[in-house]
Design an enzyme around this catalytic site. Structure first.
Site, short mmCIF file in Angstrom:
data_model
loop_
_atom_site.label_atom_id
_atom_site.label_comp_id
_atom_site.label_asym_id
_atom_site.label_seq_id
_atom_site.Cartn_x
_atom_site.Cartn_y
_atom_site.Cartn_z
N GLU A 17 0.86 -1.33 -0.41
CA GLU A 17 -0.17 0.33 0.01
C GLU A 17 0.63 1.15 -0.32
O GLU A 17 1.57 1.06 0.59
CB GLU A 17 -0.57 0.55 0.80
N ALA A 51 -6.51 8.86 2.69
CA ALA A 51 -6.16 8.93 4.60
C ALA A 51 -4.08 9.01 4.98
O ALA A 51 -2.97 9.47 3.29
CB ALA A 51 -5.65 7.45 4.55
#
Ligand code: FAD
Length: 291
Positions: A17, A51
């Protein structure tokens, strides 16, 4: 490539990620870091949305670049909670038209200033609403959803959390990725419970390599994760020495992944946080297992 097609193969995989830049000013450095990770040929890469310090604006730019330049399948995150239906529909179409095949359908955190707002007229209240929107607007996309081995912080209890998770999956999630955890037994217990509740889609554990002491507080704050004594001892001992902490954190994460592989998990998602060297070390620690 659709992620669900990777997850149904008999092969151990690691995916990573990354998060997009916060400002245009650091776009190039973030892009370079994500490219360094892409060069390692992970199974796929996910790009967060608003985020981890990044903003929603650059998620697609980063994801498209990874896919186009390096051929690595990408998973574009998308949140819905404080967005209008029109904005979300536009984003979905943008993803679809970019050639990206996978979307992580998230509610997103409720902004602080809206915590006590009347939510009755919001276009989207939960991630399930976004899953339904995706199914309607771009039914060919492969859809991921988030799940929480230690319960979502807003849930009253685990039964409710799993009941809503089942509804979200039934609405159209092809797979789930978990919140980070530092004790694999929590994951094994959780998997048992969700399978018992009739959730059958592949679940990818999310592993966060903690490479500096400051990250520990952030991780607990963000996820409410339980820190096992074994992990706390490591931070106490090595937290003051950046290089030792980094090495110990990578080995701890590697050890978690090996245990997951040894216990029937095939696909692990690593919260690599734009750190190519962390991604590279974990891959090289597992080179014989992954080949
Ligand atoms: P939901 O599935 O909607 O669940 C949120 C809460 O609502 C839970 O307590 C659930 O039990 C409850 N609930 C669900 N449906 C109902 C219902 N019908 N009635 C009542 N209660 C219900 N955040 C970002 O901003 N950007 C990202 O890129 C991002 N990536 C993430 C990736 C992963 C793998 C994970 C685990 C989290 C990620 N997050 C991200 C954080 C996430 O947005 C937050 O945890 C958010 O608070 C919940 O999102 P969700 O999609 O799990 O929500």
């Amino acid at each position: 490539m659709k992620i669900i097609d990777l997850l149904t193969k008999e092969k151990f995989t690691l995916s990573f990620e990354v998060f997009p830049p916060k400002t245009e000013g650091n776009f190039e450095s973030v892009k370079r870091a994500t490219e360094e990770i892409a060069k390692l040929s992970p199974a796929f890469m996910s790009v967060t949305y608003g985020a981890g310090g990044g903003t929603s604006k650059y998620t697609l730019d980063i994801a498209k670049n990874i896919l186009k330049e390096y051929g690595v399948p990408t998973l574009a995150h998308l949140t819905c909670v404080s967005s209008t239906r029109q904005t979300v529909k536009e984003k979905i179409l943008e993803i679809k038209n970019s050639g990206i095949k996978n979307v992580m359908a998230l509610r997103g955190d409720i902004p602080k200033e809206l915590e006590n707002a009347d939510r009755s007229n919001w276009d989207y209240k939960h991630a399930i609403d976004l899953v339904k929107e995706l199914k309607e607007t771009a039914p060919d996309l492969c859809i991921g959803g988030a799940c929480y081995p230690e319960i979502h912080p807003e849930s009253a209890n685990q039964n409710d959390d799993i009941k809503y998770l089942k509804e979200k999956v039934d609405a159209g999630c092809d797979f789930l990725t978990t919140q980070m955890f530092f004790d694999n037994n929590l994951l094994y217990n959780y998997l048992y419970k969700i399978r018992e509740a009739g959730i059958t889609v592949p679940v990818m554990p999310g592993i966060m390599p903690i490479t500096n002491a400051k990250q520990v507080a952030r991780a607990i704050n963000l996820s409410g994760s339980f820190m096992p004594q074994r992990f706390k001892a490591l931070v106490d001992k090595f937290g003051e020495s950046p290089s030792a902490m980094k090495q110990a954190g990578i080995i701890y994460a590697t050890d978690q992944i090996i245990d997951l592989f040894a216990n029937g998990i095939k696909n692990v998602h690593v919260y690599s946080m734009n750190n190519p060297d962390v991604a590279e070390k974990i891959l090289s620690n597992l080179s014989s297992i992954l080949n």
